[in-house]
Every structure is written in structure tokens, then in C-alpha cells.
Design a protein around this motif. Structure first.
Motif, PDB file in Angstrom:
ATOM      1  N   VAL A  52       0.847  -1.197   0.000  1.00  0.00           N
ATOM      2  CA  VAL A  52       0.000   0.000   0.000  1.00  0.00           C
ATOM      3  C   VAL A  52       0.880   1.244   0.000  1.00  0.00           C
ATOM      4  N   GLU A  53       0.540   2.173  -0.867  1.00  0.00           N
ATOM      5  CA  GLU A  53       1.225   3.462  -0.998  1.00  0.00           C
ATOM      6  C   GLU A  53       2.658   3.346  -1.511  1.00  0.00           C
ATOM      7  N   VAL A  54       3.059   2.168  -1.987  1.00  0.00           N
ATOM      8  CA  VAL A  54       4.412   1.986  -2.534  1.00  0.00           C
ATOM      9  C   VAL A  54       4.292   1.522  -3.980  1.00  0.00           C
ATOM     10  N   THR A  55       4.597   2.418  -4.914  1.00  0.00           N
ATOM     11  CA  THR A  55       4.523   2.066  -6.326  1.00  0.00           C
ATOM     12  C   THR A  55       5.794   2.512  -7.027  1.00  0.00           C
ATOM     13  N   ASP A  56       6.095   1.886  -8.158  1.00  0.00           N
ATOM     14  CA  ASP A  56       7.282   2.283  -8.917  1.00  0.00           C
ATOM     15  C   ASP A  56       7.122   1.883 -10.371  1.00  0.00           C
ATOM     16  N   LYS A  57       7.954   2.493 -11.225  1.00  0.00           N
ATOM     17  CA  LYS A  57       7.864   2.281 -12.661  1.00  0.00           C
ATOM     18  C   LYS A  57       8.475   0.954 -13.073  1.00  0.00           C
ATOM     19  N   GLY A  58       7.863   0.351 -14.086  1.00  0.00           N
ATOM     20  CA  GLY A  58       8.440  -0.809 -14.738  1.00  0.00           C
ATOM     21  C   GLY A  58       9.195  -0.389 -15.978  1.00  0.00           C
ATOM     22  N   ASP A  59       9.118  -1.205 -17.008  1.00  0.00           N
ATOM     23  CA  ASP A  59       9.879  -0.925 -18.230  1.00  0.00           C
ATOM     24  C   ASP A  59       9.216   0.055 -19.170  1.00  0.00           C
ATOM     25  N   VAL A  60       7.879   0.129 -19.152  1.00  0.00           N
ATOM     26  CA  VAL A  60       7.161   0.969 -20.119  1.00  0.00           C
ATOM     27  C   VAL A  60       6.111   1.816 -19.422  1.00  0.00           C
ATOM     28  N   PRO A  61       6.500   2.737 -18.527  1.00  0.00           N
ATOM     29  CA  PRO A  61       5.529   3.482 -17.725  1.00  0.00           C
ATOM     30  C   PRO A  61       4.936   4.722 -18.389  1.00  0.00           C
ATOM     31  N   GLU A  62       5.521   5.162 -19.525  1.00  0.00           N
ATOM     32  CA  GLU A  62       5.098   6.429 -20.130  1.00  0.00           C
ATOM     33  C   GLU A  62       3.623   6.390 -20.520  1.00  0.00           C
ATOM     34  N   GLY A  63       2.892   7.392 -20.078  1.00  0.00           N
ATOM     35  CA  GLY A  63       1.479   7.510 -20.425  1.00  0.00           C
ATOM     36  C   GLY A  63       0.544   6.822 -19.452  1.00  0.00           C
ATOM     37  N   TYR A  64       1.085   6.244 -18.401  1.00  0.00           N
ATOM     38  CA  TYR A  64       0.271   5.521 -17.414  1.00  0.00           C
ATOM     39  C   TYR A  64       0.503   6.078 -16.013  1.00  0.00           C
ATOM     40  N   LYS A  65      -0.507   5.931 -15.178  1.00  0.00           N
ATOM     41  CA  LYS A  65      -0.392   6.224 -13.750  1.00  0.00           C
ATOM     42  C   LYS A  65      -1.039   5.084 -12.987  1.00  0.00           C
ATOM     43  N   VAL A  66      -0.618   4.930 -11.728  1.00  0.00           N
ATOM     44  CA  VAL A  66      -1.223   3.930 -10.857  1.00  0.00           C
ATOM     45  C   VAL A  66      -1.374   4.521  -9.464  1.00  0.00           C
ATOM     46  N   SER A  67      -2.154   3.838  -8.656  1.00  0.00           N
ATOM     47  CA  SER A  67      -2.238   4.191  -7.243  1.00  0.00           C
ATOM     48  C   SER A  67      -2.498   2.904  -6.463  1.00  0.00           C
ATOM     49  N   ARG A  68      -2.113   2.900  -5.195  1.00  0.00           N
ATOM     50  CA  ARG A  68      -2.367   1.729  -4.344  1.00  0.00           C
ATOM     51  C   ARG A  68      -2.787   2.246  -2.966  1.00  0.00           C
ATOM     52  N   LYS A  69      -4.051   2.559  -2.870  1.00  0.00           N
ATOM     53  CA  LYS A  69      -4.591   3.082  -1.615  1.00  0.00           C
ATOM     54  C   LYS A  69      -5.088   1.968  -0.702  1.00  0.00           C
ATOM     55  N   GLU A  70      -5.440   0.844  -1.287  1.00  0.00           N
ATOM     56  CA  GLU A  70      -5.867  -0.316  -0.518  1.00  0.00           C
ATOM     57  C   GLU A  70      -5.058  -1.511  -1.001  1.00  0.00           C
ATOM     58  N   LYS A  71      -4.895  -2.482  -0.136  1.00  0.00           N
ATOM     59  CA  LYS A  71      -4.075  -3.635  -0.484  1.00  0.00           C
ATOM     60  C   LYS A  71      -4.656  -4.416  -1.652  1.00  0.00           C
ATOM     61  N   ARG A  72      -5.974  -4.517  -1.736  1.00  0.00           N
ATOM     62  CA  ARG A  72      -6.585  -5.372  -2.734  1.00  0.00           C
ATOM     63  C   ARG A  72      -6.713  -4.744  -4.116  1.00  0.00           C
ATOM     64  N   ASN A  73      -6.605  -3.426  -4.222  1.00  0.00           N
ATOM     65  CA  ASN A  73      -6.870  -2.750  -5.495  1.00  0.00           C
ATOM     66  C   ASN A  73      -5.647  -2.040  -6.064  1.00  0.00           C
ATOM     67  N   PHE A  74      -5.517  -2.094  -7.374  1.00  0.00           N
ATOM     68  CA  PHE A  74      -4.370  -1.460  -8.030  1.00  0.00           C
ATOM     69  C   PHE A  74      -4.827  -0.970  -9.409  1.00  0.00           C
ATOM     70  N   PRO A  75      -5.510   0.155  -9.474  1.00  0.00           N
ATOM     71  CA  PRO A  75      -6.028   0.644 -10.752  1.00  0.00           C
ATOM     72  C   PRO A  75      -4.937   1.219 -11.659  1.00  0.00           C
ATOM     73  N   LEU A  76      -5.155   1.057 -12.950  1.00  0.00           N
ATOM     74  CA  LEU A  76      -4.272   1.610 -13.975  1.00  0.00           C
ATOM     75  C   LEU A  76      -5.003   2.760 -14.646  1.00  0.00           C
ATOM     76  N   ILE A  77      -4.370   3.918 -14.675  1.00  0.00           N
ATOM     77  CA  ILE A  77      -5.004   5.128 -15.190  1.00  0.00           C
ATOM     78  C   ILE A  77      -4.275   5.600 -16.444  1.00  0.00           C
ATOM     79  N   LEU A  78      -5.070   5.848 -17.485  1.00  0.00           N
ATOM     80  CA  LEU A  78      -4.537   6.457 -18.702  1.00  0.00           C
ATOM     81  C   LEU A  78      -5.181   7.826 -18.804  1.00  0.00           C
ATOM     82  N   GLU A  79      -4.440   8.868 -18.514  1.00  0.00           N
ATOM     83  CA  GLU A  79      -5.028  10.206 -18.434  1.00  0.00           C
ATOM     84  C   GLU A  79      -5.322  10.789 -19.807  1.00  0.00           C
ATOM     85  N   SER A  80      -4.509  10.461 -20.793  1.00  0.00           N
ATOM     86  CA  SER A  80      -4.736  10.930 -22.147  1.00  0.00           C
ATOM     87  C   SER A  80      -4.307   9.828 -23.118  1.00  0.00           C
TER      88      SER A  80
END
Lengths: 112, 111
Positions: A52-80
Motif C-alpha cells: 500500500v502506498e508503494v509504487t514504482d515504474k516498470g519498463d514501459v511506464p510512459e502515459g500511465y499512472k497507478v495508485s495503491r490506496k488499498e491492499k486489494r486494489n491497483f487501478p491503472l489510469i490512462l489520463e490521455s
């Protein structure tokens, strides 16, 4: 049943329209990750989260965002989203370092 | 750079015809090797984890083995339902827990 779920399973959208792909696991796993799969390129890691609250980039992170506010959920966000983000996306989780990663069913995204 | 190469790219077998799939790897430090099965449009389904050279795992018609440079997935007397793409992935040194995948072997078993 122990599983990783993703929603939606299929999505067609247009360039620039923000979207979120959800991922949830019911195994109390600490580690979660997102991969994309493209023909000829295989599976590549986008982002990962060790807890929870610990995220980092992999090999191809450009154009993506993530968040980890709860242990069970890990949404992937494409803002544009752009057409080069058209791909098959998989979420995975594991119980810790070096342990087996279990994959979700996939989300097929098409960006027009 | 960490690299995983699977061969052959595609394999056609007759039902009952045993064979092996190869996964060779060049990595900075192997922490684990994983085999997955993937059906079209679906998520990779876990098969085996191997952690050290000499280790073997078996499940139904499948057996996975590991050496210091490669892994084999042996398929004994395959059935049409074994048709799928088989993916090999390695977990290397580093904090990302990133799986480095090969491109897979597409197996077709004809009745």
C-alpha cells in the motif's frame, strides 16, 4: 475462489479521453503489477507496487499512472490515451518477493 | 540485459506424440523461473515455479526441468486440450519483481 479480477474486459475509446482499468485481488497479496502484451513484444511490465502506498515504474511506464490506496486494489489510469496504448493489459499479484505471480483475465483496450 | 528465448516459436504435434519446449535465459541472477499456459485472449495461467538448477516439477502430462542456462517443458502423450501458448518467465535480481518473459511457444495438438 482466489482470483485477480479486472474491469472492464474490453474497452474501445478515443484519443485523449481519460480512462481507468481496475484490478482487484482477494488473496491478501502484497505485490501487484501491471503488464501489457503486444504481438512480437511479449509481456512487459508497466508499473508495480510492493505494498500500500508503494509504487514504482516498470519498463514501459510512459502515459500511465497507478495508485495503491488499498491492499486489494491497483487501478491503472490512462489520463490521455493514445493509439499506441492499444494493447492487451494484465494485472498480476503475488504474496511477496520471489513468489509466483497470478494473472487476471486481461483487458483489451483499443484507442482510436 | 536480461533475455529469455523460447523455442520453437510454434509446434504441431499429433495426439500422443511427446515433445519438449525449450526456454533459454541470460540473466544477471536468477531468482526463479516460471512456466505459464496462455489461451487466446486470456490471462497467463500458472503452471510451475523452479528455483534452482536440477529442480523438476510435474503435473499431469507436463514436466518442467531447470539447468543453469535453460528450462524444458516436457509434454508426454499430449491431448488436443493441451493446445495453447506456453510462456516462460524469469525473475531476476532487482527490486521490481519484474518477470522477464519469452515470446512463447504456440503448441497445437491435432486429434
Amino acid at each position: 475462489e482466489a482470483q485477480v479480477t479486472q474491469n472492464p474486459r474490453y474497452l474501445i475509446t478515443v484519443t485523449g479521453k481519460k480512462l481507468t482499468v481496475t484490478c482487484s485481488q482477494n488473496m491478501n497479496h502484497e505485490y501487484m503489477s501491471w503488464y501489457r502484451q503486444d504481438p512480437g513484444l511479449g509481456l512487459r511490465q508497466i508499473y508495480y507496487s510492493m505494498n500500500v502506498e508503494v509504487t514504482d515504474k516498470g519498463d514501459v511506464p510512459e502515459g500511465y499512472k497507478v495508485s495503491r490506496k488499498e491492499k486489494r486494489n491497483f487501478p491503472l489510469i490512462l489520463e490521455s490515451p493514445s493509439p499506441n496504448q492499444t494493447s492487451l493489459y494484465f494485472c498480476a499479484s503475488s504474496s511477496g518477493r520471489g513468489r509466483t505471480q497470478y494473472f487476471g483475465p486481461g483487458t483489451r483496450l483499443t484507442v482510436l | 540485459e536480461d533475455q529469455v528465448t523460447q523455442s520453437p516459436e510454434a509446434l504441431r504435434l499429433q495426439e500422443g506424440e511427446s515433445s519438449s519446449l525449450n526456454c533459454s535465459y541470460t540473466v544477471s541472477g536468477l531468482r526463479g523461473l516460471f512456466w505459464y499456459r496462455q489461451d487466446p485472449g486470456k490471462g497467463p495461467e500458472f503452471l510451475f515455479t523452479l528455483y534452482s538448477a536440477g529442480e523438476e516439477k510435474e503435473k499431469e502430462r507436463l514436466k518442467a526441468t531447470l539447468t543453469k542456462k535453460e528450462s524444458f517443458l516436457h509434454i508426454t502423450a499430449p491431448k488436443p486440450e493441451d493446445s495453447a501458448t506456453y510462456l516462460c518467465a524469469v525473475l531476476t535480481q532487482g527490486g521490481s519483481e519484474k518477470l522477464v518473459f519469452g515470446k512463447g511457444t504456440k503448441l497445437t495438438v491435432n486429434p
